[in-house]
Scaffold this active site. Structure first.
Site, PDB file in Angstrom:
ATOM      1  CE  LYS A  82      -1.533  -4.148   3.430  1.00  0.00           C
ATOM      2  NZ  LYS A  82      -1.725  -5.527   2.953  1.00  0.00           N
ATOM      3  CE1 TYR A  90      -4.193  -2.168   5.205  1.00  0.00           C
ATOM      4  CE2 TYR A  90      -3.662   0.091   4.603  1.00  0.00           C
ATOM      5  CZ  TYR A  90      -3.918  -1.216   4.238  1.00  0.00           C
ATOM      6  OH  TYR A  90      -3.870  -1.578   2.909  1.00  0.00           O
ATOM      7  CB  SER A 102      -0.880  -0.009   1.262  1.00  0.00           C
ATOM      8  OG  SER A 102      -1.468   1.238   1.477  1.00  0.00           O
TER       9      SER A 102
END
Length: 315
Positions: free
Chosen positions: A155, A151, A126
């Protein structure tokens, strides 16, 4: 003999579109998904589009024993790993949920790849790995800033885990991470699209549901950013284009065209668009109104980010 690819999280938004494009490109596909944020009807949609029966296993990637049975049952040498929680805001309020699931599932997949002699992995990464870049557009050489959310941190850490594993195995595992910007849209057939369970976490489903009267009003998180209209700037990419990038990525690894055991590429358009611009374009194209209101900034959001796509295009 066709190459077979295991797609984890393959009943989800990007997973279903990628499965379609893999089959269109001549691959066999096995889908694993625990259906925590998707529905089995999405697999039916893929089957209608492709005319192919999709081998599907309802398995949680944290369950190593169950996932090992999938590795033993099917013959594949490549994995595309989507399975993860993906809501920025939720990750801020429930960080342990995200660290446990996103990192645990990835490590389980990598362990089983080593134990079963599976070589290639494409990782669903991402643009959040860049945090808020100091310079834009973000290139692959842009230094990673501190992630703005748990989040995004999963990643960043996930990429590090994969890179370390690929280097340690000395070529027994080769990996490629695709750093997506903001996927939007749906397959032209409308048989698959973005249909999360419960409250959506991405902008476009909120727009469509609000336009259709399913939701009363769309919240726009902040209009006081340092951007032309005050709303956040993003790089929105069509999900089918994104899916095709995965086909190219897995083909690159299978053909041995990768230039190192671990590579990473930005996948976007390189053209920034604001949240308010996207809403207004949707209204103009569809001839409908999308009721929306400005609310406070959302924890975990970056102000502006868009991609330099030169490396992906050149490679």
């Amino acid at each position: 003999m066709k190459e077979c690819v295991l797609v984890t999280g393959g009943a989800g938004y990007i997973g279903t579109h990628t499965t379609v494009e893999l089959i269109n490109a001549g691959y066999d596909v096995v889908v694993v998904d625990n259906l925590s944020n998707s529905d089995i009807s999405a697999i039916s949609g893929v089957e209608k589009i492709t005319g192919c029966k999709i081998p599907f296993e309802q398995v949680n990637c944290l369950d190593k024993a169950a996932l090992d049975k999938v590795f033993k049952k099917y013959k594949f040498n490549s994995v595309i790993h989507f399975a993860a929680y993906k809501a920025v805001g939720e990750s801020v309020s429930e960080p342990l949920k995200y660290y446990h699931n996103n990192l645990g599932s990835l490590m389980t997949v990598l362990e089983l790849m080593q134990e079963n002699g599976v070589k290639n992995i494409v990782f669903s990464s991402s643009a959040t790995v860049y945090g808020q870049p100091e310079e834009l557009p973000a290139t692959e050489n842009t230094p990673r800033q501190k992630a703005n959310s748990p989040y995004g941190n999963t990643k960043q850490i996930g990429e590090d885990i994969i890179a370390d594993t690929a280097r340690a195995t000395e070529g027994k595992i080769t990996a490629l991470a695709l750093r997506y910007f903001n996927p939007v849209g749906a397959h032209p057939s409308a048989l698959i699209g973005e249909l999360p369970k419960g409250v959506p976490n991405n902008l476009v489903p909120f727009i469509t549901q609000t336009a259709a009267g399913v939701r009363d009003c769309l919240n726009v998180f902040g209009d006081d950013y340092n951007t032309p209209d005050g709303s956040a700037l993003r790089d929105f990419i069509d999900v089918v284009d994104l899916a095709k990038a995965h086909v190219v990525a897995i083909g690159r690894l299978i053909a041995g065209k990768n230039k190192s055991v671990y590579e990473y590429f930005n996948i976007g358009t390189g053209k920034p668009l604001s949240v308010l611009e996207l809403i207004h374009i949707f209204e103009q194209v569809n001839g409908v109104k999308v009721p929306h209101k400005i609310v406070g900034r959302r924890p975990g959001d970056v102000e502006k980010i868009w991609a330099s796509t030169d490396l992906a295009k050149n490679e």
